[in-house]
Design a protein around this motif. Structure first.
Motif, PDB file in Angstrom:
ATOM      1  N   GLY A  92     -63.981 -74.089 -75.996  1.00 24.38           N
ATOM      2  CA  GLY A  92     -64.495 -73.387 -74.827  1.00 24.38           C
ATOM      3  C   GLY A  92     -63.739 -72.097 -74.607  1.00 24.38           C
ATOM      4  N   THR A 113     -71.138 -70.083 -75.675  1.00 22.41           N
ATOM      5  CA  THR A 113     -70.166 -71.004 -76.291  1.00 22.41           C
ATOM      6  C   THR A 113     -70.116 -72.325 -75.529  1.00 22.41           C
ATOM      7  OG1 THR A 113     -68.809 -69.095 -76.938  1.00 22.41           O
ATOM      8  CG2 THR A 113     -67.744 -71.255 -76.985  1.00 22.41           C
ATOM      9  N   ASN A 114     -69.849 -72.235 -74.219  1.00 22.29           N
ATOM     10  CA  ASN A 114     -69.557 -73.444 -73.430  1.00 22.29           C
ATOM     11  C   ASN A 114     -70.791 -74.300 -73.159  1.00 22.29           C
ATOM     12  OD1 ASN A 114     -67.137 -72.112 -73.334  1.00 22.29           O
ATOM     13  ND2 ASN A 114     -66.949 -72.050 -71.118  1.00 22.29           N
ATOM     14  N   TYR A 155     -67.337 -69.376 -65.069  1.00 19.68           N
ATOM     15  CA  TYR A 155     -66.775 -70.444 -65.915  1.00 19.68           C
ATOM     16  C   TYR A 155     -67.143 -71.804 -65.321  1.00 19.68           C
ATOM     17  CZ  TYR A 155     -63.245 -73.623 -67.862  1.00 19.68           C
ATOM     18  OH  TYR A 155     -62.614 -74.698 -68.453  1.00 19.68           O
ATOM     19  N   THR A 158     -70.558 -72.913 -66.157  1.00 18.33           N
ATOM     20  CA  THR A 158     -70.748 -73.435 -67.529  1.00 18.33           C
ATOM     21  C   THR A 158     -70.347 -74.913 -67.591  1.00 18.33           C
ATOM     22  OG1 THR A 158     -68.549 -72.830 -68.457  1.00 18.33           O
ATOM     23  CG2 THR A 158     -70.289 -71.159 -68.565  1.00 18.33           C
ATOM     24  N   LYS A 159     -69.297 -75.270 -66.850  1.00 19.39           N
ATOM     25  CA  LYS A 159     -68.840 -76.668 -66.883  1.00 19.39           C
ATOM     26  C   LYS A 159     -69.779 -77.566 -66.071  1.00 19.39           C
ATOM     27  CE  LYS A 159     -65.314 -76.186 -69.595  1.00 19.39           C
ATOM     28  NZ  LYS A 159     -65.320 -76.794 -70.939  1.00 19.39           N
TER      29      LYS A 159
END
Ligand SMILES: NC(=O)c1ccc[n+]([C@@H]2O[C@H](COP(=O)([O-])OP(=O)(O)OC[C@H]3O[C@@H](n4cnc5c(N)ncnc54)[C@H](OP(=O)(O)O)[C@@H]3O)[C@@H](O)[C@H]2O)c1
Length: 249
Positions: A92, A113-114, A155, A158-159
């Motif tokens: 990540g 990516t994540n 961020y 994304t999680k």
């Protein structure tokens, strides 16, 4: 030496947490497959695992952004695995919110990516898990995905997206024996957090990996690591907006 009963495929095998987890898995007698972009570096880590723990360990090329390669990658992992293949999703990126706002390409690369990369490689690996009659998937989510904070809400998003993907993935493959655990990680002292000021309840990679390894044995759904983050995040999630917005977290 008896053949290992399981192989842990560490996606992001060069990550600080991935390397610490690989040490735990190898110490318990599991074979290890380290997957990432820098195969030379991963091969050195694999050699260390073989030497220290006497288990099979090797490296395999993996780029989360190379979506077209994910099916071939999954087939290669199925061939290399000994015993049951289990997965740790440990790659990540976390550029700063400011960098994401200044350059949409930076933000996009993180999302690619994540979220996209993670969903793509897990989807490619699903037939392997189902074909072997099940397996364990552990993913490194984050407390950042539980409530959008001003300082890192992209961020965090994304999680959060990864978490929803994992819920559906778990439900879809449960009847085939696949068990999925989303680790809601608090701050860990790694390359990812080095640019940040010292954070509260910061865990060392070794302590974090040990707790994650214990959970990986039987856990499913989601769990906070370290556990202190469960009550902390319960409070943060419950704060009314008028208070939360003033905190500038
Ligand atoms: N540290 C924390 O506080 C914390 C908290 C919550 C969650 N997490 C999560 O834990 C995971 C591991 O992070 P870490 O803290 O151990 O950080 P890290 O050491 O910086 O590891 C990040 C890893 O992601 C890999 N990576 C980035 N882009 C990739 C791509 N396109 N394809 C394949 N690999 C790629 C990097 O590979 P290269 O070596 O090739 O660049 C690197 O090995 C991440 O998902 C992170 O979000 C960390």
């Amino acid at each position: 030496m008896a053949a290992p009963a399981e192989t842990w495929l560490v996606l992001g095998g060069g990550s600080t947490i991935g390397r610490a987890f690989a040490q735990r898995a190898a110490a318990a007698g599991a074979a290890v497959l380290l997957a990432g972009r820098d195969v030379g570096e991963l091969e050195r880590s694999a050699a260390d695992l073989r030497l220290r723990h006497g288990v099979p360990a090797t490296s395999v090329l993996f780029d989360a952004l190379d979506l077209d390669a994910h099916r071939g990658f999954a087939r290669a992992c199925a061939t290399l695995a000994q015993g049951q293949l289990n997965l740790l999703l440990a790659f990540g990126t976390m550029p700063s919110q400011a960098d994401c706002e200044a350059d949409p390409a930076v933000a996009r690369r993180m999302v690619d990516t994540n979220v996209t990369g993670a969903a793509s490689v897990l989807t490619a690996l699903a037939p392997v898990l189902r074909g072997q009659g099940g397996g364990t998937v552990v993913a490194l989510g984050s407390v950042a995905g539980e409530r959008g904070r001003p300082r890192n809400h992209l961020y965090g998003a994304t999680k959060a997206a990864l978490g929803v993907f994992l819920q559906g993935y778990a439900a879809r493959h449960a009847r085939h024996g696949v068990r999925v655990l989303n680790v809601l990680a608090g701050p860990v002292d790694t390359a990812l957090t080095w640019p940040l000021p010292k954070l509260p309840f910061m865990a060392s990679p070794a302590t974090f990996a040990a707790a994650t390894w214990r959970l990986a044995r039987h856990g499913a759904g989601q769990a906070h690591v370290p556990r202190v983050w469960a009550p902390v995040m319960a409070v943060i999630r419950a704060l009314p907006n008028r208070i939360f917005n003033r905190l500038d977290l």
